[in-house]
Scaffold this motif. Structure first.
Motif, PDB file in Angstrom:
ATOM      1  N   ASN A 262      -6.989   3.565  -0.166  1.00  0.00           N
ATOM      2  CA  ASN A 262      -6.618   2.526   1.303  1.00  0.00           C
ATOM      3  C   ASN A 262      -5.023   2.381   1.725  1.00  0.00           C
ATOM      4  O   ASN A 262      -3.920   2.790   1.061  1.00  0.00           O
ATOM      5  CB  ASN A 262      -6.546   1.301   0.744  1.00  0.00           C
ATOM      6  CG  ASN A 262      -6.619   0.067   1.210  1.00  0.00           C
ATOM      7  OD1 ASN A 262      -7.397   0.202   2.512  1.00  0.00           O
ATOM      8  ND2 ASN A 262      -6.498  -0.870   0.928  1.00  0.00           N
ATOM      9  N   GLN A 263      -5.106   3.047   2.875  1.00  0.00           N
ATOM     10  CA  GLN A 263      -4.154   3.201   3.552  1.00  0.00           C
ATOM     11  C   GLN A 263      -4.765   2.241   5.121  1.00  0.00           C
ATOM     12  O   GLN A 263      -5.005   2.762   5.826  1.00  0.00           O
ATOM     13  CB  GLN A 263      -3.604   4.290   3.862  1.00  0.00           C
ATOM     14  CG  GLN A 263      -2.440   4.385   5.037  1.00  0.00           C
ATOM     15  CD  GLN A 263      -1.328   5.823   4.792  1.00  0.00           C
ATOM     16  OE1 GLN A 263      -2.418   6.524   4.244  1.00  0.00           O
ATOM     17  NE2 GLN A 263      -0.733   5.896   5.837  1.00  0.00           N
TER      18      GLN A 263
ATOM     19  N   GLN B 260       0.427  -1.608   0.062  1.00  0.00           N
ATOM     20  CA  GLN B 260       0.279   0.029   0.147  1.00  0.00           C
ATOM     21  C   GLN B 260       0.963   1.632  -0.288  1.00  0.00           C
ATOM     22  O   GLN B 260       2.308   1.204   0.321  1.00  0.00           O
ATOM     23  CB  GLN B 260      -1.484  -0.063   1.156  1.00  0.00           C
ATOM     24  CG  GLN B 260      -1.878  -1.008   1.250  1.00  0.00           C
ATOM     25  CD  GLN B 260      -2.726  -1.004   2.956  1.00  0.00           C
ATOM     26  OE1 GLN B 260      -2.794  -0.409   3.536  1.00  0.00           O
ATOM     27  NE2 GLN B 260      -4.045  -1.953   2.707  1.00  0.00           N
TER      28      GLN B 260
END
Length: 525
Positions: free
Chosen positions: A240-241, A187
């Motif tokens: 998205n993290q 990510q």
């Protein structure tokens, strides 16, 4: 396998409160010469360093360090660490995962030609080497926060790429170490939410800083809250993290302990919280000598409530019918119905079994027990999915997270090895049965040697009798799950739990005890 607890208390009772230092290595690299520069790594490092200083940490700092300067800071940091210390590492900058290893990049890293991955390895700092160097100092607690989950700075290299596109890869943390990544495997960690976000620090660090100073916030709770906030912030901009963590730390850790009650009268000769902590240690050891050491140290505070409690405990130990219940080496072991889950609780294992069943891996009923069928299902999943997880990740939170992120039918009948539906021969061949010699290194540089002989008690359970160079004896109950070991030693007056990992060849293992000491054992017959 650690019979030195009584002597250990004596040393603890006579050491000054400052014997254990808290030391931090903080590096932030923005000004890269030949790869894309960063904007907030330096500011993040400065903010974290300032916050740690306010929490009593001594810091070794570096901003925009080239390879030589990074190595010097690391060497200075490890040289100052002593057994029993708390070690903290923070790195913000570029990082890259190559061949399963994560590398932290200095500012003078040169963009290599296509395929020159060995060049990058030699010109950067391998994260695993850094963590191993910290562990080798004997530091009791090691915490690393790595904010290097950015786009691969080498992705523009023509031809074969070097490293994954973005982020860092999963790691296996050394025993006694807790590692946090600013984002999950593969990510991208956000520096800012959008073009109007004028915050000085990255999304991850701005969520981290206030939690470091929150009284009574244990490390695992801190990480749990941190992950939720970072994830929510990232989702607000459709990103998205989800920070990843790798927990091999025994016991609890607090950056800021809960506030101690204010003293009633004048200042005491020793802080009240120190006195209460020492009482808890003496109470946990549960011997006359431990309580006598406490009473002797705090004899000038005999009016304190903690001193009164210690006196009552000491008197109770004089009575035969109130002696602490102890398990002796010749006592019969208590039968356990099923092997305990090593890494996480039974609820995690149940959820793992349900997830394996959903993916068609046939783990059987969700009973929370890592039995042969569950292990076989996990092995089948690993073979079918190409996952970077290992056999010993079964039952852990990060393995469950991966399983729940999958969909469809992963496990197909043709994927499993036709010749052997059971775990790999190397894992199934491992055994603890036989005689072992060991050496134990405690905080305070106390060293003990000894021997233990383990006997197979059925399934993955082993029992053994321990003797050491201090004349202590104990009964041990141990569970071996693939290479991971979970044990309990019953010494007279104290029960000690420990976790370890066996070498792949089955000839040695390392372990860390609930008292924070390190053990190395090797076969002796």
């Amino acid at each position: 396998m650690t019979g030195w607890y009584f002597i250990l208390f004596f040393f603890l009772a006579t050491l000054p409160a400052w014997a254990e230092q808290r030391l931090a290595l903080v590096i932030g690299n923005d000004a890269y010469d030949a790869v894309p520069a960063l904007a907030k790594a330096g500011a993040d490092a400065r903010a974290v360093s300032a916050r740690l200083k306010g929490l009593g940490f001594e810091t070794v700092e570096g901003i925009d360090l080239d390879r030589r300067a990074m190595n010097r800071r690391v060497s200075e940091f490890t040289a100052r660490l002593e057994p029993g210390d708390t070690a903290f590492v923070f790195f913000a900058g570029h990082g890259v995962e190559i061949d399963g290893e994560n590398y932290l990049l200095p500012t003078d890293i040169v963009a290599p030609n296509a395929g020159e991955s060995d060049f990058v390895k030699s010109e950067s700092i391998a994260l695993s080497d850094l963590l191993d160097r910290v562990r080798a100092t004997g530091a009791r607690t090691s915490i690393a926060i790595i904010d290097a989950c950015r786009n691969n700075p080498f992705e523009t290299v023509a031809g074969r790429s070097i490293g994954r596109t973005r982020g860092l890869g999963r790691i296996t943390a050394p025993q006694g170490t807790f590692v946090i990544f600013s984002a999950g495997a593969g990510q991208l960690a956000l520096d800012k939410l959008n073009d109007t976000d004028a915050a000085e620090n990255s999304v991850f660090t701005r969520a981290l800083l206030p939690r470091l100073s929150q009284p009574g916030l244990e490390l695992r709770a801190l990480v749990s809250d941190l992950r939720v906030e970072v994830s929510d912030l990232a989702r607000s901009v459709q990103h998205n993290q989800f920070p990843a963590y790798y927990d091999e730390l025994l016991g609890e850790f607090y950056f800021t302990p809960a506030a101690a009650a204010a003293p009633v009268a004048d200042a005491l000769p020793a802080p009240a919280d120190d006195m209460r902590a020492d009482l808890e240690l003496a109470r946990s050891i549960g011997t006359v000598s431990a309580l006598d050491s406490f009473l002797d140290r705090y004899k000038d505070q005999s009016q304190d409530y903690s001193y009164t409690v210690a006196l009552q405990l000491r008197e109770s130990l004089k009575q035969p019918d109130t002696e602490p219940v102890a398990r002796h080496a010749d006592s019969e072991p208590v039968e356990v119905a099923a092997a305990p889950v090593v890494d996480d609780n039974r609820e995690v294992m149940r959820a793992t079994q349900r997830a394996l069943n959903t993916l068609g891996c046939s783990a059987g009923g969700a009973d929370g027990i890592a039995g042969p069928r569950t292990k076989r299902a996990f092995q089948t999943y690993l073979a079918a999915s190409g996952s970077s997880l290992g056999s010993d990740d079964l039952g852990t939170a990060h393995a469950l997270e991966e399983l729940q992120g999958k969909s469809g039918t992963i496990c197909k009948a043709a994927v499993a090895p036709k010749t052997s539906p059971s775990p790999s021969p190397k894992s199934s061949a491992l055994t603890l049965a036989g005689a072992w010699s060991y050496k134990a290194n405690c905080v305070l540089v106390l060293k003990v040697t000894g021997r233990v002989r383990f006997n197979h008690a059925g399934g993955n359970k082993y029992t053994g009798n321990i003797s050491d160079s201090l004349g202590q004896k104990a009964h041990s109950e141990v569970y071996l799950n693939d290479q991971q070991i979970n044990g309990t030693d019953y010494f007279p007056g104290i029960t000690v739990t420990w976790r370890g990992r066996m070498a792949a060849d089955g000839k040695s293992y390392t372990a860390t005890t609930s008292t924070g000491c390190s053990v190395y054992a090797w076969r002796a017959g």
